[in-house]
Design a protein around this motif. Structure first.
Motif, PDB file in Angstrom:
ATOM      1  N   THR A  37       0.873  -1.190   0.028  1.00 14.09           N
ATOM      2  CA  THR A  37       0.013  -0.102   0.127  1.00 14.09           C
ATOM      3  C   THR A  37       0.836   1.295  -0.038  1.00 14.09           C
ATOM      4  N   ARG A  38       0.404   2.519   0.065  1.00 14.14           N
ATOM      5  CA  ARG A  38       1.303   3.686   0.130  1.00 14.14           C
ATOM      6  C   ARG A  38       2.078   3.512   1.211  1.00 14.14           C
ATOM      7  N   SER A  39       1.844   2.917   2.224  1.00 16.75           N
ATOM      8  CA  SER A  39       2.839   3.021   3.389  1.00 16.75           C
ATOM      9  C   SER A  39       4.028   2.452   3.025  1.00 16.75           C
ATOM     10  N   ARG A  95       6.033   3.533   0.509  1.00 19.69           N
ATOM     11  CA  ARG A  95       6.919   4.594   0.135  1.00 19.69           C
ATOM     12  C   ARG A  95       7.412   5.184   1.545  1.00 19.69           C
ATOM     13  N   GLU A 133      -0.889  10.575   5.829  1.00 23.52           N
ATOM     14  CA  GLU A 133      -1.074  11.215   4.419  1.00 23.52           C
ATOM     15  C   GLU A 133       0.441  10.843   3.919  1.00 23.52           C
ATOM     16  N   SER A 134       0.602   9.995   2.962  1.00 19.06           N
ATOM     17  CA  SER A 134       2.116   9.625   2.742  1.00 19.06           C
ATOM     18  C   SER A 134       3.023  10.629   2.143  1.00 19.06           C
ATOM     19  N   GLU A 173       1.083  10.289  -6.282  1.00 21.12           N
ATOM     20  CA  GLU A 173      -0.357   9.970  -6.057  1.00 21.12           C
ATOM     21  C   GLU A 173      -0.926   9.893  -7.361  1.00 21.12           C
ATOM     22  N   THR A 232      -0.824   6.363  -8.359  1.00 23.83           N
ATOM     23  CA  THR A 232      -1.142   5.631  -7.394  1.00 23.83           C
ATOM     24  C   THR A 232      -2.907   5.494  -7.528  1.00 23.83           C
ATOM     25  N   GLN A 233      -3.312   6.651  -7.883  1.00 23.44           N
ATOM     26  CA  GLN A 233      -4.809   6.619  -7.943  1.00 23.44           C
ATOM     27  C   GLN A 233      -5.289   5.823  -8.932  1.00 23.44           C
ATOM     28  N   ALA A 241       9.087   8.055  -3.853  1.00 26.25           N
ATOM     29  CA  ALA A 241       7.754   8.041  -3.921  1.00 26.25           C
ATOM     30  C   ALA A 241       7.054   7.566  -5.473  1.00 26.25           C
ATOM     31  N   GLN A 293       8.047   3.762  -5.868  1.00 22.99           N
ATOM     32  CA  GLN A 293       6.896   2.711  -5.136  1.00 22.99           C
ATOM     33  C   GLN A 293       5.631   2.780  -6.018  1.00 22.99           C
ATOM     34  N   ALA A 294       5.473   4.087  -6.449  1.00 18.11           N
ATOM     35  CA  ALA A 294       4.079   4.073  -7.415  1.00 18.11           C
ATOM     36  C   ALA A 294       4.279   3.302  -8.343  1.00 18.11           C
TER      37      ALA A 294
END
Length: 221
Positions: free
Chosen positions: A10-12, A14, A63-64, A100, A103-104, A166, A169-170
């Motif tokens: 998940t975003r965590s 990153r 919020e990452s 982001e 990632t969306q 960032a 990871q995305a």
């Protein structure tokens, strides 16, 4: 002690990768990717019931993208942020938050392929559109890494930074749904990132991730 509330893939991830790069003491509070994130105890830390969340210096943050900025400012000597006034500061912010945008689209595809269990509830149109949008994001990265003179090793002229973490990871998440085959400079940049020990340390252990397959085609119906 820094505590990161984390779910694998998940975003965590990153923020976990960044913490590994910073080399500072921290601990991970693991969470399942399920309704337990809506428990009152966790909502007191992350009011939307999402990961990541961070506990540091007696405060809680979420919020990452914000967490990455906070950590880079907290540990500027590690050189992963870019301070106000730095020539690369605007580009650092742009690419840090472009993660982001990528990632969306991965999140929408995760919902379609993983969270929805019935084929009748899935949308082939959404799957195809979101996979195509991921490739548009890859094209933006490819354009950044490619120049008329020479190709960049990293997103910023000044070198490796949290922006690479960032966006990297995305792209890690995005590749479950869209391959890098048509983006050679992005593929080389990503391969460079994935050789870093901190990236490898942030990967989920066997059976810990939310994806059960290496790749989900846009539509198999």
């Amino acid at each position: 002690m820094i505590t990161l509330h984390h779910c694998p893939q998940t975003r965590s991830m990153r923020v976990l990768w960044l913490l590994e790069e910073l080399g500072v003491p921290f601990q991970v509070a693991p969470h399942a990717f399920d309704k337990t994130l809506r428990s009152p105890d966790y909502l007191s830390i992350s009011p939307a019931g999402r990961v990541p969340a961070l506990e540091m210096d007696g405060d809680t943050f979420f919020e990452s993208g914000a967490l990455m900025e906070i950590l880079c400012e907290r540990f500027p000597e590690r050189g992963l942020g870019r301070s106000p006034g730095d020539l690369d500061r605007p580009e650092w912010l742009v690419w840090l938050h472009f993660a982001e945008t990528i990632t969306q689209h991965s999140a929408a595809l995760t919902q379609q392929h993983v969270a929805i269990y019935e084929d009748a509830m899935r949308s082939p149109i959404v799957m195809k559109l979101e996979a195509a949008r991921l490739k548009k994001c890859y094209a933006a990265i490819e354009g950044r890494l490619s120049t008329l003179v020479e190709n960049r090793d990293y997103l910023l002229t000044s070198g490796y930074s949290a922006a690479d973490i960032a966006v990297g990871q995305a792209v890690y998440l995005a590749q479950f749904f869209a391959k890098l085959d048509d983006f050679p400079e992005t593929a080389k940049w990503y391969a460079r990132l994935t050789e870093r020990p901190a990236f490898k340390a942030a990967l989920p252990g066997p059976g810990q991730g939310i994806y059960t397959r290496d790749f989900y085609p846009a539509w198999e119906g």
